[in-house]
Motif scaffolding. Structure first.
Motif, short mmCIF file in Angstrom:
data_model
loop_
_atom_site.label_atom_id
_atom_site.label_comp_id
_atom_site.label_asym_id
_atom_site.label_seq_id
_atom_site.Cartn_x
_atom_site.Cartn_y
_atom_site.Cartn_z
N VAL A 119 6.21 11.57 -7.84
CA VAL A 119 7.01 11.05 -8.95
C VAL A 119 8.42 10.74 -8.46
CG1 VAL A 119 7.92 11.50 -11.25
CG2 VAL A 119 5.63 12.33 -10.63
N LEU A 120 8.86 9.53 -8.72
CA LEU A 120 10.22 9.09 -8.40
C LEU A 120 10.97 8.80 -9.69
CD1 LEU A 120 9.31 6.40 -5.73
CD2 LEU A 120 10.68 8.41 -5.24
N PHE A 121 12.29 8.94 -9.62
CA PHE A 121 13.12 8.51 -10.74
C PHE A 121 13.93 7.28 -10.30
CE2 PHE A 121 12.32 12.91 -11.92
CZ PHE A 121 12.01 12.76 -13.27
N PHE A 122 13.81 6.22 -11.05
CA PHE A 122 14.48 4.96 -10.76
C PHE A 122 15.96 5.14 -10.47
CE2 PHE A 122 17.00 1.48 -12.60
CZ PHE A 122 16.55 0.38 -11.89
N GLU A 123 16.62 5.92 -11.30
CA GLU A 123 18.07 6.09 -11.17
C GLU A 123 18.44 6.76 -9.85
OE1 GLU A 123 16.99 5.53 -15.37
OE2 GLU A 123 16.24 6.89 -13.81
N GLU A 124 17.67 7.75 -9.43
CA GLU A 124 17.94 8.41 -8.16
C GLU A 124 17.63 7.49 -6.98
OE1 GLU A 124 17.08 13.06 -9.51
OE2 GLU A 124 15.52 11.93 -8.46
N LEU A 125 16.56 6.72 -7.10
CA LEU A 125 16.17 5.81 -6.03
C LEU A 125 17.22 4.74 -5.80
CD1 LEU A 125 13.90 4.86 -4.08
CD2 LEU A 125 13.04 3.45 -5.97
N ILE A 126 17.74 4.17 -6.87
CA ILE A 126 18.72 3.10 -6.75
C ILE A 126 20.08 3.64 -6.28
CG2 ILE A 126 19.97 1.30 -8.01
CD1 ILE A 126 16.95 0.79 -7.41
N ALA A 127 20.45 4.84 -6.74
CA ALA A 127 21.75 5.41 -6.37
C ALA A 127 21.79 5.82 -4.91
CB ALA A 127 22.05 6.61 -7.26
N ASP A 128 20.68 6.31 -4.37
CA ASP A 128 20.65 6.80 -2.99
C ASP A 128 19.27 6.54 -2.42
OD1 ASP A 128 21.44 7.99 -0.64
OD2 ASP A 128 21.34 10.04 -1.40
N PRO A 129 18.95 5.30 -2.08
CA PRO A 129 17.56 4.93 -1.77
C PRO A 129 16.98 5.57 -0.52
CG PRO A 129 19.03 3.08 -1.37
CD PRO A 129 19.84 4.12 -2.09
N GLU A 130 17.79 5.76 0.52
CA GLU A 130 17.21 6.17 1.80
C GLU A 130 16.43 7.48 1.75
OE1 GLU A 130 18.54 7.23 6.39
OE2 GLU A 130 19.90 6.07 5.13
N PRO A 131 17.01 8.59 1.24
CA PRO A 131 16.24 9.84 1.26
C PRO A 131 15.00 9.80 0.37
CG PRO A 131 18.28 10.12 0.04
CD PRO A 131 18.38 8.80 0.73
N HIS A 132 15.09 9.09 -0.75
CA HIS A 132 13.95 9.02 -1.65
C HIS A 132 12.85 8.14 -1.06
CE1 HIS A 132 15.97 11.29 -4.75
NE2 HIS A 132 17.05 10.55 -4.55
N LEU A 133 13.24 7.08 -0.38
CA LEU A 133 12.25 6.24 0.29
C LEU A 133 11.62 7.00 1.46
CD1 LEU A 133 10.85 3.53 0.40
CD2 LEU A 133 12.77 2.65 1.76
N ALA A 134 12.42 7.76 2.19
CA ALA A 134 11.88 8.55 3.31
C ALA A 134 10.86 9.56 2.80
CB ALA A 134 13.02 9.27 4.04
N ALA A 135 11.16 10.21 1.68
CA ALA A 135 10.21 11.18 1.11
C ALA A 135 8.91 10.48 0.70
CB ALA A 135 10.84 11.87 -0.10
N LEU A 136 9.02 9.28 0.18
CA LEU A 136 7.83 8.53 -0.19
C LEU A 136 7.01 8.16 1.04
CD1 LEU A 136 6.01 7.00 -2.15
CD2 LEU A 136 7.63 5.09 -2.07
N LEU A 137 7.67 7.74 2.10
CA LEU A 137 6.96 7.39 3.33
C LEU A 137 6.22 8.61 3.89
CD1 LEU A 137 9.62 5.10 5.07
CD2 LEU A 137 7.57 4.39 3.81
N ARG A 138 6.86 9.76 3.84
CA ARG A 138 6.18 10.99 4.31
C ARG A 138 4.97 11.29 3.43
NH1 ARG A 138 11.63 12.54 4.99
NH2 ARG A 138 11.63 13.71 3.04
N PHE A 139 5.11 11.08 2.14
CA PHE A 139 3.99 11.28 1.22
C PHE A 139 2.82 10.36 1.58
CE2 PHE A 139 1.98 9.82 -2.83
CZ PHE A 139 1.36 11.00 -3.21
N LEU A 140 3.14 9.14 1.98
CA LEU A 140 2.10 8.18 2.33
C LEU A 140 1.56 8.40 3.75
CD1 LEU A 140 3.60 4.91 0.80
CD2 LEU A 140 1.88 6.44 -0.20
N GLY A 141 2.20 9.29 4.51
CA GLY A 141 1.73 9.62 5.84
C GLY A 141 2.10 8.62 6.90
#
Length: 295
Positions: free
Chosen positions: A162-184
């Protein structure tokens, strides 16, 4: 070939941004069409499409024909979150699939969706009327608790991100990195992939009729086996984008009125409380932070 992850919504919650970031990762495959609309029975305007029942898995598999060995294979259709039949269909078809949910403040999501619908002539009622009538396309779609619960009841929690749009847009890199790790896949590319200006930004159209006719024609070509190749050729040549660009008119829309904001907060407050219970965390939405009782 079938996907092993799905971006399942919500609408107007950053799924276009996510698609554009992930499609540039060398170990992720996404179809050239962002929204496949396979598992949902209804489209965004609640018109029945039901590709799942009418076309079946062979139709779905055509969207992944260009797969070239990437470890993560996915697609992004926001209607998978709110369509009540989609989660069970996904569970029955792709029980091991990872599910990505992006949630946005229901007040801002609703208003963004409403303005988009006005530009496309999908809505023709004032927002306060839509709120009073609990419009299924706008208000009910922004109540996430039940929608998220359907996925948690069908998939292990570790299979849902689960991602929150507001957190993703405010600071995309760490949230995108966490998503990439989730996807393996390799998360070291997060900083590079986060550098994208693609989004489903606010706009209006010189002709809503031209926009809707273009979308309908592209979908018809894509969904017909005899013309699907032509549809892909036109898309890759940028024909659709040029038509949309000529018809598009950038326009900053008026801010949400305080009266409508208060009505929306009241409409969503209880559901946001339930959502926090479902997620076991507080939401990052100021509209719902420390609200006084009775608001």
């Amino acid at each position: 070939m079938l996907p092993n992850f799905l971006i399942a919504g919500a609408e107007k919650a950053g799924t276009t941004w996510l698609y554009d970031a992930l499609v540039r990762h060398p170990d992720i495959f996404l179809p050239d069409v962002k929204e496949v609309h396979f598992f949902n029975r209804f489209d965004s305007n609640l018109r029945e499409i039901d590709n799942f029942a009418r076309r079946g898995l062979p139709f779905y598999e055509t969207h992944f024909e260009d797969y070239a060995g990437q470890s993560a294979i996915g697609e992004a259709t926001p209607m998978y979150l709110c369509d009540p039949e989609a989660p069970q269909r996904i569970r029955d078809t792709l029980p091991e699939a990872k599910i990505v949910l992006s949630l946005r403040n229901p007040v801002s999501r609703t208003y963004s969706h409403y303005r988009m619908g006005l530009a496309k002539k999908h809505f023709d009622i004032p927002l306060d009327q839509a709120i009073a009538e609990d419009d299924a396309r706008l208000i009910q779609r922004s109540r996430y608790a039940g929608q998220v619960t359907r996925y948690f009841e069908l998939f292990p929690r570790e299979q849902v991100h689960v991602l929150f749009f507001e957190e993703l847009i405010a600071d995309p890199e760490p949230h995108l990195a966490a998503l990439l790790r989730f996807l393996g896949v390799d998360d070291s590319l997060a900083a590079e992939l986060a550098q994208t200006d693609k989004s489903n930004a606010a706009a209006t159209y010189r002709s809503a009729g031209v926009y809707n006719a273009g979308v309908g024609l592209a979908r018809a070509l894509r969904n017909n086996p005899l013309t699907s190749g032509l549809a892909k050729t036109l898309k890759n040549a940028g024909v659709y984008d040029r038509i949309k660009g000529m018809n598009r008119k950038e326009e900053a829309y008026a801010p949400l009125s305080e009266a409508d904001r208060a009505a929306l907060v009241a409409a969503f407050r209880d559901d946001v409380g339930r959502l926090e219970g479902v997620l076991h965390r507080a939401v990052p939405w100021k509209d719902f932070a420390a609200l006084p009782e009775g608001v």
